[in-house]
Design a protein around this motif. Structure first.
Motif, mmCIF file in Angstrom:
data_model
loop_
_atom_site.group_PDB
_atom_site.id
_atom_site.type_symbol
_atom_site.label_atom_id
_atom_site.label_comp_id
_atom_site.label_asym_id
_atom_site.label_seq_id
_atom_site.Cartn_x
_atom_site.Cartn_y
_atom_site.Cartn_z
ATOM 1 N N GLY A 135 -6.097 -6.657 -23.508
ATOM 2 C CA GLY A 135 -5.371 -5.868 -22.530
ATOM 3 C C GLY A 135 -4.681 -6.705 -21.476
ATOM 4 O O GLY A 135 -4.441 -7.897 -21.645
ATOM 5 N N CYS A 136 -4.391 -6.071 -20.355
ATOM 6 C CA CYS A 136 -3.643 -6.704 -19.271
ATOM 7 C C CYS A 136 -4.322 -6.415 -17.936
ATOM 8 O O CYS A 136 -4.617 -5.254 -17.631
ATOM 9 N N LEU A 137 -4.558 -7.453 -17.150
ATOM 10 C CA LEU A 137 -5.114 -7.330 -15.805
ATOM 11 C C LEU A 137 -4.045 -7.724 -14.795
ATOM 12 O O LEU A 137 -3.488 -8.827 -14.862
ATOM 13 N N THR A 138 -3.758 -6.833 -13.853
ATOM 14 C CA THR A 138 -2.811 -7.103 -12.774
ATOM 15 C C THR A 138 -3.558 -7.037 -11.447
ATOM 16 O O THR A 138 -4.258 -6.054 -11.177
ATOM 17 N N LEU A 139 -3.409 -8.074 -10.639
ATOM 18 C CA LEU A 139 -4.084 -8.162 -9.342
ATOM 19 C C LEU A 139 -3.040 -8.228 -8.242
ATOM 20 O O LEU A 139 -2.130 -9.061 -8.287
ATOM 21 N N VAL A 140 -3.180 -7.351 -7.252
ATOM 22 C CA VAL A 140 -2.302 -7.358 -6.078
ATOM 23 C C VAL A 140 -3.200 -7.566 -4.852
ATOM 24 O O VAL A 140 -3.772 -6.616 -4.330
ATOM 25 N N PRO A 141 -3.355 -8.805 -4.391
ATOM 26 C CA PRO A 141 -4.310 -9.061 -3.301
ATOM 27 C C PRO A 141 -3.956 -8.344 -2.003
ATOM 28 O O PRO A 141 -4.850 -7.916 -1.271
ATOM 29 N N VAL A 142 -2.662 -8.231 -1.710
ATOM 30 C CA VAL A 142 -2.215 -7.603 -0.465
ATOM 31 C C VAL A 142 -1.119 -6.606 -0.805
ATOM 32 O O VAL A 142 0.042 -6.977 -1.008
ATOM 33 N N ALA A 143 -1.477 -5.329 -0.887
ATOM 34 C CA ALA A 143 -0.501 -4.300 -1.244
ATOM 35 C C ALA A 143 0.405 -3.934 -0.083
ATOM 36 O O ALA A 143 1.514 -3.435 -0.300
ATOM 37 N N ASN A 144 -0.046 -4.151 1.151
ATOM 38 C CA ASN A 144 0.790 -3.873 2.326
ATOM 39 C C ASN A 144 0.861 -5.137 3.178
ATOM 40 O O ASN A 144 0.102 -5.311 4.133
ATOM 41 N N PRO A 145 1.785 -6.058 2.854
ATOM 42 C CA PRO A 145 1.807 -7.356 3.539
ATOM 43 C C PRO A 145 2.184 -7.278 5.021
ATOM 44 O O PRO A 145 1.751 -8.127 5.792
ATOM 45 N N LEU A 146 2.951 -6.285 5.424
ATOM 46 C CA LEU A 146 3.294 -6.169 6.843
ATOM 47 C C LEU A 146 2.056 -5.794 7.657
ATOM 48 O O LEU A 146 1.748 -6.432 8.680
ATOM 49 N N ALA A 147 1.329 -4.768 7.219
ATOM 50 C CA ALA A 147 0.107 -4.370 7.924
ATOM 51 C C ALA A 147 -0.929 -5.487 7.876
ATOM 52 O O ALA A 147 -1.637 -5.734 8.862
ATOM 53 N N PHE A 148 -1.018 -6.177 6.742
ATOM 54 C CA PHE A 148 -1.969 -7.278 6.601
ATOM 55 C C PHE A 148 -1.645 -8.399 7.591
ATOM 56 O O PHE A 148 -2.544 -8.950 8.247
ATOM 57 N N ALA A 149 -0.372 -8.741 7.731
ATOM 58 C CA ALA A 149 0.029 -9.804 8.660
ATOM 59 C C ALA A 149 -0.289 -9.426 10.099
ATOM 60 O O ALA A 149 -0.625 -10.286 10.920
ATOM 61 N N ARG A 150 -0.207 -8.144 10.396
ATOM 62 C CA ARG A 150 -0.483 -7.663 11.760
ATOM 63 C C ARG A 150 -1.971 -7.396 11.989
ATOM 64 O O ARG A 150 -2.390 -7.203 13.132
ATOM 65 N N GLY A 151 -2.743 -7.318 10.918
ATOM 66 C CA GLY A 151 -4.151 -6.962 11.049
ATOM 67 C C GLY A 151 -4.360 -5.521 11.450
ATOM 68 O O GLY A 151 -5.356 -5.179 12.090
ATOM 69 N N THR A 152 -3.433 -4.643 11.020
ATOM 70 C CA THR A 152 -3.485 -3.226 11.385
ATOM 71 C C THR A 152 -3.577 -2.370 10.132
ATOM 72 O O THR A 152 -3.314 -2.821 9.019
ATOM 73 N N ARG A 153 -3.946 -1.120 10.319
ATOM 74 C CA ARG A 153 -4.078 -0.191 9.194
ATOM 75 C C ARG A 153 -2.746 0.008 8.483
ATOM 76 O O ARG A 153 -2.697 0.106 7.249
ATOM 77 N N GLN A 154 -1.669 0.071 9.226
ATOM 78 C CA GLN A 154 -0.364 0.348 8.652
ATOM 79 C C GLN A 154 0.706 -0.484 9.332
ATOM 80 O O GLN A 154 0.478 -1.036 10.404
ATOM 81 N N GLY A 155 1.859 -0.589 8.655
ATOM 82 C CA GLY A 155 3.009 -1.237 9.260
ATOM 83 C C GLY A 155 3.828 -0.201 9.996
ATOM 84 O O GLY A 155 3.596 0.076 11.171
ATOM 85 N N ASP A 156 4.796 0.410 9.283
ATOM 86 C CA ASP A 156 5.558 1.519 9.876
ATOM 87 C C ASP A 156 4.856 2.850 9.683
ATOM 88 O O ASP A 156 5.005 3.760 10.496
ATOM 89 N N ARG A 157 4.118 2.998 8.584
ATOM 90 C CA ARG A 157 3.389 4.238 8.315
ATOM 91 C C ARG A 157 2.238 3.918 7.362
ATOM 92 O O ARG A 157 2.099 2.797 6.889
ATOM 93 N N ASN A 158 1.430 4.930 7.076
ATOM 94 C CA ASN A 158 0.276 4.789 6.188
ATOM 95 C C ASN A 158 0.761 4.753 4.736
ATOM 96 O O ASN A 158 1.271 5.754 4.212
#
Length: 330
Positions: free
Chosen positions: A62-85
Motif C-alpha cells: 500500500g501507500c503511507l502518506t505523512l503530513v507532519p504539519v497540516a496547518n503550517p501558519l497556525a503551527f508557526a504561531r503556536g495557535t489553534r488556528q491561523g485565519d480560521r479553524n
C-alpha cells in the motif's frame, strides 16, 4: 515593502512524505497539527520518519502518506488556528480568501486519494487519551456511512480504552441553536451557522468514500502525547497489514460514550463552574457553567463533561455533554 515582508512570513506549501510499498495494499494518510498548538501528531510523525528513512521500518504494502504539519501558519504561531479553524467547514474553496481555505484546496484532494485517515490531536484540559468514532452505518443525509465495522475494529487496537461517537449530529444540533440565537440578535457570523461547519478531516474523509479516526492523544504539551500518537500509527500499519509489525490485542472493557449536546460560550464573563477535566462525571441538574448574568448551565441528566474549554471564544464551543453509549467495538 512591509506587505512583501508580511507575505513572506505566511507559509506557501505543505510538507508531505510518502512511502509506497511494492505490493498492493491500503492507502493511509496520517495528519499532525491540524490545530497549530496540538503538536503531538507532529512529534509522532517526526519520530517515525527516521525509522522509515533508515529502513528499520518498511512499508511493504500500500501507500503511507505523512503530513507532519497540516496547518503550517497556525503551527508557526503556536495557535489553534491561523485565519480560521481548519477542522471546521473543511471543503475545497473555489475562491479561497483565508489561509486555511488554501490549505483545504490541497488537503481535500489529498484525503480523497486515500482510503484511511488517522488524525492526531490533543485537548485543552487534563484527561486520558480517547478516539473519536464516526457514525454507525446509515443512509441519512447528514453523514451517510458504510465502514463503521472497520472503524470500530481498528479503533480497538489504537491504545486508548475510551471512545466517543456522535460528533457531527451533535454539532448540527448546536448549529441549529446558533441559528435560533442569531435570528433574535444577529450577533453570530454566518459561517458558524453553516450546517456543514462541523465537518473536519474525518467527516470529509467519510464524505469521499473513506473512513478515519481522530485520536486525542492527551493534554496539549503532554510529553507522553507523542508516544500515544506513534503507537497508534504503528498499530494502524499493523492492522492494515502495510508493514510487518506486531498487532497488540484489542483493548479490553472499552468505554464508549456518545456526545448529545454542545454548549457555546455566549459572553466573555461566562465561566465554568469547576476546573473540569475531560470526562469528569456530573449528575442531572449539577451546574457545569455559569452565564455572566448568574444563570446556571446544568447537566441535563447524569453523564460526563467533554472538551471543556475555559478559554473558548464567544460564540464557540464551551463544553460538550456525553452519556453512555450502547455501541460495542469489534
Amino acid at each position: 515593502m512591509a506587505d512583501l515582508q508580511a507575505a513572506s512570513t505566511v507559509p506557501a506549501s505543505l510538507r508531505v512524505h510518502q512511502f509506497h510499498g511494492l505490493q498492493p495494499g491500503p492507502r493511509l494518510i496520517v495528519l499532525g497539527a491540524v490545530h497549530g498548538n496540538e503538536t503531538c501528531g507532529t512529534q509522532a510523525i517526526e519520530a517515525l520518519l527516521p525509522e522509515l528513512d533508515s529502513g528499520r521500518l518498511t512499508i511493504q504494502r500500500g501507500c503511507l502518506t505523512l503530513v507532519p504539519v497540516a496547518n503550517p501558519l497556525a503551527f508557526a504561531r503556536g495557535t489553534r488556528q491561523g485565519d480560521r479553524n481548519l477542522n471546521r467547514r473543511l471543503r475545497p474553496e473555489p475562491e479561497p480568501r483565508e489561509f486555511e481555505d488554501r490549505v483545504a484546496n490541497v488537503l481535500c484532494p489529498l484525503l480523497a486519494a486515500h482510503e484511511v485517515l488517522l488524525d492526531l490531536h490533543s485537548f485543552h484540559t487534563p484527561g486520558e487519551p480517547f478516539a473519536m468514532l464516526g457514525p454507525e452505518d446509515n443512509t441519512g443525509s447528514l453523514e451517510p456511512f458504510t465502514y463503521a465495522a472497520c472503524e470500530s475494529a481498528w479503533a480497538a487496537h489504537l491504545g486508548p480504552r475510551r471512545f466517543v461517537e456522535g460528533w457531527l449530529d451533535t454539532y448540527a444540533a448546536g448549529v441549529a441553536e446558533r441559528r435560533a440565537r442569531a435570528a433574535l440578535d444577529g450577533a453570530l457570523p454566518a459561517v458558524v451557522q453553516d450546517a456543514q461547519y462541523g465537518v473536519g478531516t474525518t467527516e470529509y474523509m467519510r464524505s469521499v468514500g473513506g473512513y478515519g479516526i481522530t485520536l486525542e492523544c492527551g493534554l496539549h504539551g503532554d510529553p507522553h502525547g507523542a508516544a500515544v500518537g506513534l503507537h497508534a500509527i504503528r498499530q494502524t500499519l499493523a492492522w492494515l497489514g502495510m508493514a510487518d509489525l506486531p498487532l497488540v490485542p484489542p483493548v479490553g472493557d472499552p468505554d464508549v460514550m456518545r456526545l448529545v449536546q454542545v454548549t457555546d460560550r455566549l459572553h466573555p464573563d461566562d465561566r465554568l463552574a469547576a476546573p473540569w477535566r475531560g470526562f469528569d462525571p456530573v449528575r442531572a441538574g449539577q451546574p457545569i457553567g455559569w452565564r455572566h448574568d448568574g444563570q446556571a448551565v446544568c447537566a441535563p441528566e447524569d453523564g460526563w463533561v467533554v472538551f471543556p474549554n475555559p478559554e473558548a471564544e464567544v460564540g464557540q464551543e464551551w463544553f460538550y455533554f456525553a452519556r453512555r453509549s450502547p455501541r460495542r467495538l469489534g
